[in-house]
Enzyme design. Sequence first.
Site, PDB file in Angstrom:
ATOM      1  N   ASP A 199       0.717  -1.221   0.231  1.00 38.71           N
ATOM      2  CA  ASP A 199       0.143  -0.529  -0.075  1.00 38.71           C
ATOM      3  C   ASP A 199       0.585   1.289   0.334  1.00 38.71           C
ATOM      4  O   ASP A 199       1.623   1.794   1.206  1.00 38.71           O
ATOM      5  CB  ASP A 199      -0.896   0.054   1.570  1.00 38.71           C
ATOM      6  CG  ASP A 199      -2.273   1.128   0.991  1.00 38.71           C
ATOM      7  OD1 ASP A 199      -2.647   0.801   0.576  1.00 38.71           O
ATOM      8  OD2 ASP A 199      -1.803   1.696   1.472  1.00 38.71           O
ATOM      9  N   GLU A 250       2.573  -0.086  -4.603  1.00 34.83           N
ATOM     10  CA  GLU A 250       1.056   1.148  -5.135  1.00 34.83           C
ATOM     11  C   GLU A 250       2.017   2.598  -5.186  1.00 34.83           C
ATOM     12  O   GLU A 250       2.602   2.700  -4.170  1.00 34.83           O
ATOM     13  CB  GLU A 250       0.058   0.735  -4.189  1.00 34.83           C
ATOM     14  CG  GLU A 250      -1.690   1.209  -4.558  1.00 34.83           C
ATOM     15  CD  GLU A 250      -2.193   1.832  -3.652  1.00 34.83           C
ATOM     16  OE1 GLU A 250      -3.104   2.922  -3.877  1.00 34.83           O
ATOM     17  OE2 GLU A 250      -1.993   2.064  -2.214  1.00 34.83           O
ATOM     18  N   ASP A 324     -10.308   1.047  -5.030  1.00 37.99           N
ATOM     19  CA  ASP A 324      -9.896   2.459  -4.726  1.00 37.99           C
ATOM     20  C   ASP A 324     -10.895   3.001  -6.139  1.00 37.99           C
ATOM     21  O   ASP A 324     -10.883   4.249  -6.666  1.00 37.99           O
ATOM     22  CB  ASP A 324      -8.955   2.460  -4.784  1.00 37.99           C
ATOM     23  CG  ASP A 324      -7.968   2.436  -3.689  1.00 37.99           C
ATOM     24  OD1 ASP A 324      -9.197   2.524  -2.302  1.00 37.99           O
ATOM     25  OD2 ASP A 324      -6.675   2.114  -3.751  1.00 37.99           O
TER      26      ASP A 324
END
Length: 554
Positions: A199, A250, A324
């Site tokens: 993340d 990410e 997302d």
Amino acid sequence: MEKKWWKESVVYQIYPRSFMDSNGDGIGDLRGITSKLDYLKKLGVDVIWLSPVYKSPNDDNGYDISDYQDIMDEFGTMEDWSELLEGLHARGMKLMMDLVVNHSSDEHHWFIESRKDKDSPFRDYYIWRQGKDGQEPNNWTSFFSGPAWQYDEETDEYYLHLFSKKQPDLNWENPELRKNIYDMMTWWLEKGVDGFRMDVINLISKVDGLPSAKEGGGSEFFMNGPRVHEYLQEMNREVLSKYDVMTVGECPGATVEDAAHYANVENTELNMIFTFEHMDLDSGSGGKWDVQPWKLRDLKDVMTKWQKGLEGQGWNSLYLNNHDQPRMVSRFGNDTAYRVESAKMLATFLHMMQGTPYIYQGEEIGMTNVRFNLEDYNDIEIHNMYREKVTEGGADHDKVMEAIHYKGRDNARTPVQWDSSENAGFTKGTPWLKVNPNYKEINAVAALADHDSIFYYYQKLIKLRKEHDIIVYGTYDLILEENEKIYAYTRTLGEEMLLVVCNFTENTPFFELPASISQKPAKLLIGNYHIENSRETESFTLKPYEARVYLLKR
Ligand code: NOJ
């Protein structure tokens, strides 16, 4: 090019909260996932990426972790998790866990201790600063609206949180903290996990002195920061290099040049990253919520830049949606008259590129965006933004709702539509987030009963990837650069060539093979329409959202 299993794999992302509820509490869980493993095997995917399943107070649905080595109560137990892992491995699939270490929850014991007093050994695990003239230490803003700092009375200082105030940023400068994280990763790897999705991993290093931004939210001081490569190389040395695992970082705001470092071929950091460049094509200068129409020419530019830029330098991840982002068929296709055709076209477009494809749950049955009233949304990003823009800022309600309908994250988080029974078969209770009302028509049972469904089209795409090296390893070249309706490209590997033609519109544009390509289309590998005249391979009129993939021969 070096062959790797993670290049040849197709990843399926599960957002556990919305996947399948086994116990009727309205929240998806681990046993729910285990009950669907045969479905995933049938689709043919190789790797499952699980969005966070760790202990969490759920301020940001699990992306705020209070214990990295335990399972969220709503999702089940560690035994359930082990059963899931065994079930995956027994079917020849792998498990990639989400690793959220830019920040923890404010309910993590590190933060609880850190907050208590300035002399705690955990103080330095987070980023604490004194205020400036009664204000925040700098002017950085949170991704979830408002300042990135929260004042804490206990010790009269502020802590940094790039996301919600319940997600304090960890201080990667602290070697003890880093060691704790590496130990935790090793613990999971020893349990048998096959990789990590990391993340916002390119935010972990902040510029010294945390300077205020001249304009904007300060991202130049924390995206791809000064020590990020050093940290990732250390993580790779200490942990990742000891296992045969898959990693994807990410990385908002990473350029293709950054990616060539993160995902370098020597494999000293990560295997691949998620770029955001193609996700930003419909954002105006005002950012994510300043919605603008995207243009096919821009999509060509961005995708081609990444395909060519990482050629021989790194490896791409390929995705058009995730938890997302809005649903890809609503954003890049047509979710009404041509839902099925455009979903298949987009899948073809993506899976034929060079990189590892990611499928987000429900994509394989063509799930679409929703249009809820504000109170039916759950997402903290949506509510914070609405408060800032409308309640406090006086913006027009309808305009902001339009943006939420188009881009809100809950578009992707409505429960997976399994069948046409109440709540789409997701739960016997009340779902934590409403089901998309179109579930009677769009659901997995219907897809499995229709041999022409999007599901079987994905199954075929995945199978083709296993049969043709060129789909994995071929080099990419854009053709028909100027065409406003057709996205076409070739892949080349040795003597072989692949031609991919995708109509991104509901019009019927004419395709003509450029004279520069000397090989001739010989075999149609896959297409989303039944083609009557198979002789028309070099020039043809495309149907709305038509996609074709040909193998070419000299
Ligand atoms: C990116 C995740 O994908 C998103 O869901 C989350 O809100 C933020 N990082 C913060 O962890």
